[in-house]
Design a protein around this motif. Structure first.
Motif, PDB file in Angstrom:
ATOM      1  N   ALA A  22       0.822  -1.215   0.000  1.00  0.00           N
ATOM      2  CA  ALA A  22       0.000   0.000   0.000  1.00  0.00           C
ATOM      3  C   ALA A  22       0.857   1.266   0.000  1.00  0.00           C
ATOM      4  O   ALA A  22       0.471   2.281  -0.584  1.00  0.00           O
ATOM      5  N   LYS A  23       2.014   1.191   0.624  1.00  0.00           N
ATOM      6  CA  LYS A  23       2.915   2.357   0.685  1.00  0.00           C
ATOM      7  C   LYS A  23       3.890   2.399  -0.493  1.00  0.00           C
ATOM      8  O   LYS A  23       4.767   3.246  -0.529  1.00  0.00           O
ATOM      9  N   HIS A  24       3.730   1.481  -1.432  1.00  0.00           N
ATOM     10  CA  HIS A  24       4.567   1.426  -2.637  1.00  0.00           C
ATOM     11  C   HIS A  24       6.057   1.399  -2.301  1.00  0.00           C
ATOM     12  O   HIS A  24       6.853   2.123  -2.899  1.00  0.00           O
ATOM     13  N   ARG A  25       6.425   0.541  -1.368  1.00  0.00           N
ATOM     14  CA  ARG A  25       7.832   0.411  -0.968  1.00  0.00           C
ATOM     15  C   ARG A  25       8.660  -0.112  -2.143  1.00  0.00           C
ATOM     16  O   ARG A  25       8.296  -1.114  -2.771  1.00  0.00           O
ATOM     17  N   ALA A  26       9.759   0.529  -2.420  1.00  0.00           N
ATOM     18  CA  ALA A  26      10.593   0.182  -3.571  1.00  0.00           C
ATOM     19  C   ALA A  26      11.247  -1.189  -3.438  1.00  0.00           C
ATOM     20  O   ALA A  26      11.591  -1.808  -4.440  1.00  0.00           O
ATOM     21  N   TYR A  27      11.409  -1.676  -2.223  1.00  0.00           N
ATOM     22  CA  TYR A  27      12.078  -2.963  -2.014  1.00  0.00           C
ATOM     23  C   TYR A  27      11.165  -4.163  -2.253  1.00  0.00           C
ATOM     24  O   TYR A  27      11.612  -5.301  -2.259  1.00  0.00           O
ATOM     25  N   LEU A  28       9.880  -3.938  -2.481  1.00  0.00           N
ATOM     26  CA  LEU A  28       8.914  -5.026  -2.640  1.00  0.00           C
ATOM     27  C   LEU A  28       8.269  -4.962  -4.013  1.00  0.00           C
ATOM     28  O   LEU A  28       7.702  -3.944  -4.390  1.00  0.00           O
ATOM     29  N   THR A  29       8.354  -6.058  -4.752  1.00  0.00           N
ATOM     30  CA  THR A  29       7.740  -6.145  -6.077  1.00  0.00           C
ATOM     31  C   THR A  29       6.759  -7.311  -6.061  1.00  0.00           C
ATOM     32  O   THR A  29       7.072  -8.387  -5.554  1.00  0.00           O
ATOM     33  N   VAL A  30       5.581  -7.084  -6.621  1.00  0.00           N
ATOM     34  CA  VAL A  30       4.524  -8.098  -6.647  1.00  0.00           C
ATOM     35  C   VAL A  30       4.094  -8.322  -8.086  1.00  0.00           C
ATOM     36  O   VAL A  30       3.999  -7.382  -8.870  1.00  0.00           O
ATOM     37  N   ALA A  31       3.817  -9.588  -8.418  1.00  0.00           N
ATOM     38  CA  ALA A  31       3.299  -9.920  -9.750  1.00  0.00           C
ATOM     39  C   ALA A  31       2.382 -11.128  -9.633  1.00  0.00           C
ATOM     40  O   ALA A  31       2.541 -11.955  -8.740  1.00  0.00           O
ATOM     41  N   ASP A  32       1.433 -11.223 -10.558  1.00  0.00           N
ATOM     42  CA  ASP A  32       0.496 -12.346 -10.553  1.00  0.00           C
ATOM     43  C   ASP A  32       1.091 -13.619 -11.142  1.00  0.00           C
ATOM     44  O   ASP A  32       0.625 -14.711 -10.849  1.00  0.00           O
ATOM     45  N   SER A  33       2.128 -13.461 -11.989  1.00  0.00           N
ATOM     46  CA  SER A  33       2.761 -14.638 -12.583  1.00  0.00           C
ATOM     47  C   SER A  33       4.273 -14.550 -12.380  1.00  0.00           C
ATOM     48  O   SER A  33       4.831 -13.468 -12.182  1.00  0.00           O
ATOM     49  N   MET A  34       4.917 -15.705 -12.463  1.00  0.00           N
ATOM     50  CA  MET A  34       6.361 -15.733 -12.309  1.00  0.00           C
ATOM     51  C   MET A  34       7.035 -15.007 -13.474  1.00  0.00           C
ATOM     52  O   MET A  34       8.035 -14.317 -13.303  1.00  0.00           O
ATOM     53  N   ALA A  35       6.465 -15.151 -14.680  1.00  0.00           N
ATOM     54  CA  ALA A  35       7.025 -14.470 -15.851  1.00  0.00           C
ATOM     55  C   ALA A  35       6.964 -12.953 -15.683  1.00  0.00           C
ATOM     56  O   ALA A  35       7.911 -12.237 -16.021  1.00  0.00           O
ATOM     57  N   ALA A  36       5.850 -12.463 -15.147  1.00  0.00           N
ATOM     58  CA  ALA A  36       5.713 -11.022 -14.920  1.00  0.00           C
ATOM     59  C   ALA A  36       6.696 -10.545 -13.848  1.00  0.00           C
ATOM     60  O   ALA A  36       7.304  -9.478 -13.982  1.00  0.00           O
ATOM     61  N   LEU A  37       6.875 -11.349 -12.811  1.00  0.00           N
ATOM     62  CA  LEU A  37       7.828 -10.981 -11.765  1.00  0.00           C
ATOM     63  C   LEU A  37       9.242 -10.958 -12.334  1.00  0.00           C
ATOM     64  O   LEU A  37      10.019 -10.046 -12.064  1.00  0.00           O
TER      65      LEU A  37
END
Length: 159
Positions: A22-37
Motif C-alpha cells: 500500500a505504501k509502494h515500498r521500492a524494495y517489494l515487487t509483486v506480480a500475478d505470474s512468475m514471468a511477470a515478476l
C-alpha cells in the motif's frame, strides 16, 4: 500439494506485506505470474530456476542443493513477491594488526608475546588477501574462528 501455513512463526507477516504494498515500498515487487515478476525485477533466469525447483519438489528429491523432501513444495500460485534484501555487517576496518595466530603486532611488526586480538579488535587481518565484509556472515565467522584459533595457539605456547 498445498502446505498448511496455519502455524505461523511471523503472524503479522501478511499485514506487514500488505502495508508495504500500500505504501509502494521500492524494495517489494509483486506480480500475478512468475514471468511477470521475472520481467519486473530483471531476473532473466527466474522462471527457469522456479521450473527446476518445481520439478525437484514434484519428485520429492532436491539433487541440486539437498533440501530435505519434507520442505519441498512447488511454487505454483501467485501472487509472487520479490523482496530486495540489503546485506550489511557490523565490523571495523581499523582493528589491530595481528599475525596468523592472532597475536597483536607491535609497530616494528613483531608479535607482542601473550597479547591477542580477535573478532573486530583483530579485524585488520580481514582485508587485502583474505575476504571482505560484504559477504554476509563473513565477519561473524571470523570472530568465531579467530577466538578458537587464538586460544589454541595460546594453549600451545603455555609451558
Amino acid at each position: 500439494m498445498h502446505f498448511d501455513y496455519s502455524h505461523q512463526t511471523i503472524p503479522e507477516l501478511k499485514e506487514t506485506v500488505a502495508t508495504a504494498i500500500a505504501k509502494h515500498r521500492a524494495y517489494l515487487t509483486v506480480a500475478d505470474s512468475m514471468a511477470a515478476l521475472q520481467q519486473k525485477i530483471s531476473a532473466p533466469a527466474l522462471t527457469a530456476t522456479i521450473a527446476r525447483y518445481n520439478q525437484l519438489a514434484t519428485q520429492h528429491q532436491d539433487v541440486d542443493f539437498g533440501k530435505p523432501a519434507q520442505y519441498l513444495f512447488p511454487i505454483e500460485q501467485g501472487p509472487f513477491y520479490a523482496i530486495e534484501v540489503g546485506c550489511g555487517a557490523y565490523t571495523t576496518g581499523d582493528g589491530l594488526k595481528v599475525n596468523g595466530d592472532h597475536e597483536v603486532l607491535a609497530a616494528n611488526g613483531q608479535a607482542i608475546s601473550g597479547l591477542y586480538a580477535i573478532g573486530s579488535d583483530g579485524s585488520a587481518i580481514m582485508y587485502g588477501d583474505t575476504y571482505g565484509v560484504e559477504i554476509p556472515g563473513s565477519h561473524a565467522g571470523f570472530c568465531v574462528f579467530s577466538g578458537i584459533h587464538a586460544v589454541d595457539h595460546l594453549a600451545t605456547t603455555i609451558k
